[in-house]
Design an enzyme around this catalytic site. Structure first.
Site, PDB file in Angstrom:
ATOM      1  N   TYR A  89     100.441 107.505  72.390  1.00 46.92           N
ATOM      2  CA  TYR A  89     101.606 106.722  72.003  1.00 46.92           C
ATOM      3  C   TYR A  89     102.285 106.126  73.228  1.00 46.92           C
ATOM      4  O   TYR A  89     102.780 106.862  74.092  1.00 46.92           O
ATOM      5  CB  TYR A  89     102.576 107.626  71.238  1.00 46.92           C
ATOM      6  CG  TYR A  89     103.731 106.923  70.558  1.00 46.92           C
ATOM      7  CD1 TYR A  89     103.564 106.345  69.310  1.00 46.92           C
ATOM      8  CD2 TYR A  89     104.988 106.868  71.149  1.00 46.92           C
ATOM      9  CE1 TYR A  89     104.631 105.729  68.657  1.00 46.92           C
ATOM     10  CE2 TYR A  89     106.054 106.256  70.518  1.00 46.92           C
ATOM     11  CZ  TYR A  89     105.865 105.678  69.265  1.00 46.92           C
ATOM     12  OH  TYR A  89     106.917 105.062  68.632  1.00 46.92           O
ATOM     13  N   SER A 179      96.226 112.561  71.186  1.00 47.18           N
ATOM     14  CA  SER A 179      97.532 112.377  70.568  1.00 47.18           C
ATOM     15  C   SER A 179      97.465 111.250  69.539  1.00 47.18           C
ATOM     16  O   SER A 179      96.733 111.352  68.569  1.00 47.18           O
ATOM     17  CB  SER A 179      98.588 112.125  71.639  1.00 47.18           C
ATOM     18  OG  SER A 179      99.890 112.241  71.124  1.00 47.18           O
ATOM     19  N   GLN A 180      98.201 110.149  69.747  1.00 47.54           N
ATOM     20  CA  GLN A 180      98.041 109.000  68.854  1.00 47.54           C
ATOM     21  C   GLN A 180      96.576 108.565  68.809  1.00 47.54           C
ATOM     22  O   GLN A 180      96.034 108.245  67.751  1.00 47.54           O
ATOM     23  CB  GLN A 180      98.898 107.832  69.339  1.00 47.54           C
ATOM     24  CG  GLN A 180      98.670 106.529  68.577  1.00 47.54           C
ATOM     25  CD  GLN A 180      99.469 105.383  69.158  1.00 47.54           C
ATOM     26  OE1 GLN A 180     100.464 104.955  68.581  1.00 47.54           O
ATOM     27  NE2 GLN A 180      99.044 104.885  70.308  1.00 47.54           N
ATOM     28  N   ASP A 267     102.294 123.218  72.364  1.00 48.18           N
ATOM     29  CA  ASP A 267     102.446 121.769  72.253  1.00 48.18           C
ATOM     30  C   ASP A 267     103.679 121.454  71.410  1.00 48.18           C
ATOM     31  O   ASP A 267     103.725 121.741  70.215  1.00 48.18           O
ATOM     32  CB  ASP A 267     101.198 121.163  71.593  1.00 48.18           C
ATOM     33  CG  ASP A 267     101.151 119.648  71.697  1.00 48.18           C
ATOM     34  OD1 ASP A 267     102.226 119.013  71.667  1.00 48.18           O
ATOM     35  OD2 ASP A 267     100.041 119.101  71.777  1.00 48.18           O
ATOM     36  N   HIS A 297     101.175 119.632  75.395  1.00 47.35           N
ATOM     37  CA  HIS A 297     100.700 118.271  75.161  1.00 47.35           C
ATOM     38  C   HIS A 297     100.374 117.652  76.517  1.00 47.35           C
ATOM     39  O   HIS A 297     101.168 116.899  77.085  1.00 47.35           O
ATOM     40  CB  HIS A 297     101.795 117.468  74.449  1.00 47.35           C
ATOM     41  CG  HIS A 297     101.284 116.298  73.679  1.00 47.35           C
ATOM     42  ND1 HIS A 297     100.671 116.428  72.451  1.00 47.35           N
ATOM     43  CD2 HIS A 297     101.292 114.966  73.952  1.00 47.35           C
ATOM     44  CE1 HIS A 297     100.336 115.239  71.997  1.00 47.35           C
ATOM     45  NE2 HIS A 297     100.693 114.328  72.903  1.00 47.35           N
TER      46      HIS A 297
END
Length: 317
Positions: A89, A179-180, A267, A297
């Site tokens: 992101y 992630s994204q 995370d 993360h």
């Protein structure tokens, strides 16, 4: 740990939230994508490396948005296995060019798609209703206008473009990201038959109802901010209805490819329970989720080795 204990995470499988028209919505969305001419372009780029050719790749996608990214190809006899890489992101620095070259040095023709609006790619979607902070709530009051509808379709189109290149083996293509990017890898595999393998580092966009309750850091909290600015209870109902069409727990059942995922148990961005939720809804029998007790993360060195070995087995051997 701030989330559920590991033993509970292993069996955590929240009920799907897909509405009755879930499949029809994605069928019609993919049909809309087909109406857009691809029109890819490749512009050579001088990069200081031997053994790899680098290009700026662009193509036309949903609602005529022009999507771009870096494409790196081994300078040798093909066809080569390929990877489509999706970034985190708002997290692609210099378009991720160095990462794409690194993957090409490992033997993969690799395209790093720049997510619409977050990099050099256009976002022409009209999204009424306002938003809070970044992209998470853009167009969120309707599944037709929600931001990630275009992003998911861009990911499908990226696969179509890469598969069409003569230097790429159309039967050895993987989708990867963190992630994204991990969410987009899973979504692309759910919506397209092109990818043969999936790797998702701590994937995002999963189990939204729980995410907004337990995430301690952005960007899920953008949704919380939206609710603070729009306090009508009906707004919350409508938002979660929209998000159900993009939730990985509802798309994961369509993923049939071998899949490797990771999660760190501290995370705070993609809470472990939300990642387990997506993983436990995968119906592929060839799947594995690597768990790292002391990581959040972030870059997880041990998972990089796992990822390389997994992709080598699936695409290079």
């Amino acid at each position: 740990m701030f989330d559920l204990p590991l033993e509970e995470l292993k069996s955590y499988k929240p009920k799907k939230t897909a509405r009755p028209d879930f499949s029809a919505f994605w069928t019609s969305s993919l049909d809309a994508l087909k109406q857009v001419e691809v029109a890819p372009t490749l512009e050579p780029f001088s990069y200081p490396v031997k053994g790899v050719k680098v290009y700026r790749l662009t193509y036309q996608s949903f609602e005529q948005s022009r999507i771009e990214g870096w494409y790196a190809v081994p300078d040798g006899i093909g066809p080569h296995p390929a990877l489509v890489h999706f970034h985190g992101y708002n997290g692609s620095y210099d378009g991720g060019i160095h990462d794409m070259v690194n993957w090409a040095l490992h033997g993969y023709a690799t395209f790093g798609m720049l997510v619409r609006g977050q990099g050099g790619s256009e976002d022409r979607t009209v999204t009424p209703g306002g938003q809070a902070l970044g992209w998470m709530t853009k167009g969120i009051l309707s599944k037709e206008t929600y931001y990630y509808r275009g992003v998911y379709l861009d990911a499908v189109r990226a696969l179509e473009v890469i598969q069409s290149f003569s230097e790429v083996d159309p039967h050895r293509i993987g989708v990867i990201g963190g992630s994204q990017g991990g969410a987009l890898a899973i979504a692309a595999a759910a919506l397209s038959e092109i990818p043969n393998v999936v790797v998702g580092d701590y994937p995002y966009l999963s189990n939204f109802e729980r995410a907004v309750d337990v995430a301690l850091d952005q960007p899920y909290l953008e949704i919380n901010s939206y609710f603070r600015r729009n306090s009508d209870p009906e707004t919350e109902v409508k938002v979660f209805e929209t998000l159900s069409y993009f939730d990985l727990i509802n798309l994961a059942g369509w993923v049939k490819q071998p899949t490797l995922m990771s999660i760190g148990l501290i995370d705070q961005v993609t809470p472990p329970s939300t990642v387990f939720a997506a993983y436990n809804h995968l119906e592929t029998t060839d799947k594995e989720l690597k768990v790292y007790r002391y990581f959040g993360h972030e870059y997880i060195p041990a998972f990089q080795t796992e990822k390389l070995s997994f992709l080598q087995k699936q695409l290079l051997d």
